[in-house]
Scaffold this motif. Structure first.
Motif, PDB file in Angstrom:
ATOM      1  N   ARG A  42       0.809  -1.213   0.000  1.00 51.02           N
ATOM      2  CA  ARG A  42       0.000   0.000   0.000  1.00 51.02           C
ATOM      3  C   ARG A  42       0.849   1.272   0.000  1.00 51.02           C
ATOM      4  NH1 ARG A  42      -5.807   0.723   2.890  1.00 51.02           N
ATOM      5  NH2 ARG A  42      -6.230   2.834   2.175  1.00 51.02           N
ATOM      6  N   ARG A  76      -5.641   0.144  10.011  1.00 52.25           N
ATOM      7  CA  ARG A  76      -6.540  -0.913  10.492  1.00 52.25           C
ATOM      8  C   ARG A  76      -7.010  -1.783   9.327  1.00 52.25           C
ATOM      9  NH1 ARG A  76      -8.772  -0.913  15.571  1.00 52.25           N
ATOM     10  NH2 ARG A  76      -8.058   0.752  16.967  1.00 52.25           N
ATOM     11  N   ASP A  77      -7.144  -1.189   8.157  1.00 51.91           N
ATOM     12  CA  ASP A  77      -7.542  -1.957   6.976  1.00 51.91           C
ATOM     13  C   ASP A  77      -6.479  -2.983   6.591  1.00 51.91           C
ATOM     14  OD1 ASP A  77      -9.892  -0.519   6.851  1.00 51.91           O
ATOM     15  OD2 ASP A  77      -9.193   0.842   5.279  1.00 51.91           O
ATOM     16  N   CYS A  78      -5.266  -2.808   7.100  1.00 50.25           N
ATOM     17  CA  CYS A  78      -4.179  -3.767   6.867  1.00 50.25           C
ATOM     18  C   CYS A  78      -4.111  -4.804   7.983  1.00 50.25           C
ATOM     19  CB  CYS A  78      -2.841  -3.037   6.749  1.00 50.25           C
ATOM     20  SG  CYS A  78      -2.713  -1.958   5.315  1.00 50.25           S
ATOM     21  N   ALA A  79      -5.175  -4.888   8.762  1.00 52.85           N
ATOM     22  CA  ALA A  79      -5.335  -5.887   9.832  1.00 52.85           C
ATOM     23  C   ALA A  79      -4.456  -5.619  11.047  1.00 52.85           C
ATOM     24  CB  ALA A  79      -5.078  -7.292   9.294  1.00 52.85           C
ATOM     25  N   GLN A 104      -7.335   4.468  10.260  1.00 56.59           N
ATOM     26  CA  GLN A 104      -8.257   3.533   9.624  1.00 56.59           C
ATOM     27  C   GLN A 104      -7.587   2.788   8.472  1.00 56.59           C
ATOM     28  OE1 GLN A 104     -11.388   2.561  10.660  1.00 56.59           O
ATOM     29  NE2 GLN A 104     -10.932   0.984   9.128  1.00 56.59           N
ATOM     30  N   GLU A 105      -6.758   3.487   7.708  1.00 55.05           N
ATOM     31  CA  GLU A 105      -6.042   2.828   6.616  1.00 55.05           C
ATOM     32  C   GLU A 105      -5.140   1.721   7.159  1.00 55.05           C
ATOM     33  OE1 GLU A 105      -5.651   6.289   3.187  1.00 55.05           O
ATOM     34  OE2 GLU A 105      -4.235   6.290   4.883  1.00 55.05           O
TER      35      GLU A 105
END
Length: 283
Positions: A131, A161-164, A158-159
């Motif tokens: 990313r 968090r989107d990567c777990a 949040q970005e």
């Protein structure tokens, strides 16, 4: 990889596969009969053939430094305590070397490692690289380097968090902001003594004693640093304190520093690798 695009590097007393699978680094991928990854911004293919490495042409010096091929491994292993647990771990992990990793990349990786298994850490590392990392071509492959602290500081929680990353996202972002601003000068910290370096690292969000010692060992080459995670704590209690009903973290810390000594970080990595790979409770 085409042989014409590779050069040879001597690597006595080294096991590439064991080293890359020992929980120090999380982004190298098997490719053909070797591995591909990046060292800083340099994309590399590396393959072991006996006591030689085949590496991407022009990258021999980078690889020699990264894989710490100058460490006197035989001497280091002979300095380990002479006990059954340590001897078994040394024999099992023969050829394992402590890597010299970039400070920020190592710090960020271990912030994300909290309460995660190696497979999960690898997934997070790949997501972050793809990313925000810089793409590099290596023959027909596209590899991504680990993004700089400046790049990471521009991300949102949040970005991440989107990567777990879960709750680790907040800590990684806050630490990236400190490093990017210069408030935490990771390179300058190389001049600090061990105790002060550990203290500075522990001031960063998401960094406790275990992560600090990992970064000291794998990025700052402080070979006495002895990270204690759940695997090592179990080994220490079972093998070195079998009759103790309760062993505090401080008692373990003092014991490890005194008993394993100057190359305690190497001893720890051999014990960790053996525990993780040779027991039925593998990570």
């Amino acid at each position: 990889m085409q042989n014409r695009s590779l050069e040879t590097l001597a690597c006595p007393e080294f096991d590439l596969a064991v080293t890359l699978d020992s929980g120090q680094t999380f982004h190298w991928e098997a490719h053909g009969t070797g591995f591909v990854g990046t060292i800083g911004e340099a994309p590399l293919y590396v393959e072991q053939r006996g006591d030689e490495l085949l590496v991407t042409k022009g990258a021999a010096g980078i690889a020699r430094n990264y894989f710490a091929l100058d460490h006197p491994l035989d001497e280091i292993c002979r300095s380990f305590p002479d006990d059954a647990a340590m001897s078994a771990a040394r024999d099992f992990g023969r050829g394992l070397r402590i890597l010299r990793q970039p400070e920020w990349e190592c710090l960020a990786a271990f912030i994300t490692s909290s309460m995660k298994q190696v497979a999960h850490i690898r997934q997070m590392s790949r997501a972050i690289r793809e990313r925000w990392g810089q793409p590099h071509r290596l023959d027909d492959l596209e590899l991504f380097s680990f993004p700089s602290a400046v790049r990471m500081a521009a991300a949102t929680e949040q970005e991440l968090r989107d990567c777990a990353l879960g709750y680790r996202a907040k800590n990684l972002l806050a630490t990236a902001e400190r490093v990017a601003s210069g408030a935490a000068d990771l390179h300058a910290w190389r001049e600090l003594p061990d105790s002060e370096l550990r203290e500075r690292l522990c001031e960063l969000p998401g960094v406790g004693a275990k992560v600090a010692n990992c970064v000291m060992l794998f990025a700052y080459e402080r070979l006495r640093a002895f990270p204690i995670d759940v695997w090592i704590e179990r080994v220490l209690k079972e093998k070195y304190f079998p009759r103790a009903r309760k062993v505090t973290a401080e008692r373990l810390r003092v014991f490890c520093d005194k008993y394993f000594g100057e190359h305690g970080g190497y001893a720890q990595q051999y014990l960790f690798h053996h525990a993780r790979k040779a027991t039925p409770r593998g990570r």
